[in-house]
Scaffold this active site. Structure first.
Site, short mmCIF file in Angstrom:
data_model
loop_
_atom_site.label_atom_id
_atom_site.label_comp_id
_atom_site.label_asym_id
_atom_site.label_seq_id
_atom_site.Cartn_x
_atom_site.Cartn_y
_atom_site.Cartn_z
N HIS A 97 0.91 -1.16 0.00
CA HIS A 97 0.00 0.00 0.00
C HIS A 97 0.94 1.20 0.00
O HIS A 97 1.73 1.35 0.95
CB HIS A 97 -0.89 -0.06 1.25
CG HIS A 97 -1.90 1.06 1.39
ND1 HIS A 97 -3.24 0.82 1.66
CD2 HIS A 97 -1.76 2.41 1.35
CE1 HIS A 97 -3.87 1.98 1.77
NE2 HIS A 97 -3.00 2.96 1.57
N HIS A 99 3.24 4.18 0.48
CA HIS A 99 3.48 4.94 1.71
C HIS A 99 4.77 5.73 1.56
O HIS A 99 5.67 5.33 0.82
CB HIS A 99 3.56 4.02 2.93
CG HIS A 99 4.50 2.87 2.77
ND1 HIS A 99 4.16 1.74 2.06
CD2 HIS A 99 5.77 2.67 3.19
CE1 HIS A 99 5.18 0.88 2.07
NE2 HIS A 99 6.18 1.44 2.74
N HIS A 101 7.83 7.46 3.82
CA HIS A 101 8.50 7.54 5.12
C HIS A 101 8.92 8.99 5.32
O HIS A 101 9.56 9.59 4.44
CB HIS A 101 9.76 6.68 5.14
CG HIS A 101 9.52 5.21 4.90
ND1 HIS A 101 9.56 4.29 5.92
CD2 HIS A 101 9.26 4.52 3.77
CE1 HIS A 101 9.35 3.07 5.42
NE2 HIS A 101 9.17 3.18 4.12
P1 AMP Z 1 8.60 -0.35 3.31
O1 AMP Z 1 9.72 -1.28 3.67
O2 AMP Z 1 9.01 0.88 2.58
O3 AMP Z 1 7.47 -1.10 2.62
O4 AMP Z 1 8.04 0.19 4.68
C1 AMP Z 1 7.10 -0.46 5.46
C2 AMP Z 1 7.20 0.16 6.82
O5 AMP Z 1 6.03 -0.15 7.56
C3 AMP Z 1 8.39 -0.34 7.65
O6 AMP Z 1 9.20 0.77 8.03
C4 AMP Z 1 7.73 -1.01 8.85
O7 AMP Z 1 8.45 -0.85 10.05
C5 AMP Z 1 6.38 -0.31 8.90
N1 AMP Z 1 5.33 -1.07 9.55
C6 AMP Z 1 5.00 -2.37 9.35
N2 AMP Z 1 3.95 -2.71 10.11
C7 AMP Z 1 3.59 -1.59 10.80
C8 AMP Z 1 2.58 -1.31 11.76
N3 AMP Z 1 1.68 -2.23 12.17
N4 AMP Z 1 2.51 -0.06 12.26
C9 AMP Z 1 3.39 0.89 11.88
N5 AMP Z 1 4.37 0.68 10.97
C10 AMP Z 1 4.47 -0.54 10.44
ZN ZN Z 2 -4.22 -0.98 1.31
#
Ligand code: AMP
Ligand code: ZN
Length: 113
Positions: A97, A99, A101
Site C-alpha cells: 500500500h 506509503h 516515510h
Molecule cells: P517499506 O519497507 O518501505 O514497505 O516500509 C514499510 C514500513 O512499515 C516499515 O518501516 C515497517 O516498520 C512499517 N510497519 C509495518 N507494520 C507496521 C505497523 N503495524 N505499524 C506501523 N508501521 C508498520
Molecule cells: Zn491498502
C-alpha cells in the site's frame, strides 16, 4: 482486501496517529529508523508508486502537504528531514500500500541503501 495499511485505516490494527483527514493518514512507524519516523499514506488503496495515475495523483500532493505540516508541528522543519518512497522489490517495499516515510531527528546520510 488483505492489506496491512488498509487495516490501519479501518482501525482494525492499532497505530499511533500523527495526522488524519479525509484523504490521508500519518502514523508512527513500528520499527523507527530515526528519532522521528512517520509513515504517510493515502486512505485509498494504491499498491505502489507504479500505480500512480492522472486520476489518483492529487493525493501525492496532499501527502507532501501533510509532511510539511507534520514537520512544522513536530519541530523538525528547520533542521530538515527526508521523505522516502520504496517501490517494488529492489526499492525495498515490504507493504503493498503506497506509503511515504518521513524521517528526521538525526543526520540521515547520503546515499541511502
Ligand atoms: P517499506 O519497507 O518501505 O514497505 O516500509 C514499510 C514500513 O512499515 C516499515 O518501516 C515497517 O516498520 C512499517 N510497519 C509495518 N507494520 C507496521 C505497523 N503495524 N505499524 C506501523 N508501521 C508498520
Ligand atoms: Zn491498502
Amino acid at each position: 482486501m488483505d492489506c496491512l495499511f488498509c487495516k490501519i485505516v479501518a482501525g482494525e490494527i492499532p497505530s499511533t496517529k500523527v495526522w488524519e483527514d479525509d484523504k490521508v493518514l500519518a502514523f508512527r512507524d513500528i520499527d523507527p529508523q530515526a528519532p522521528q519516523h512517520i509513515i504517510i499514506i493515502p486512505k485509498e488503496h494504491i499498491s505502489s508508486a507504479n500505480e500512480i495515475t492522472e486520476e489518483n495523483s492529487s493525493v501525492v500532493a496532499k501527502i507532501f502537504e501533510t509532511a510539511a505540516k507534520i514537520a512544522k508541528e513536530q519541530g523538525f522543519s528547520e533542521n530538515g528531514y527526508r521523505i522516502v518512497n520504496n517501490c517494488g522489490e529492489d526499492g525495498g517495499q515490504t507493504v503493498g500500500h503506497i506509503h511515504f516515510h518521513l524521517l528526521a531527528g538525526r543526520n540521515l546520510g547520503w546515499p541511502p541503501g
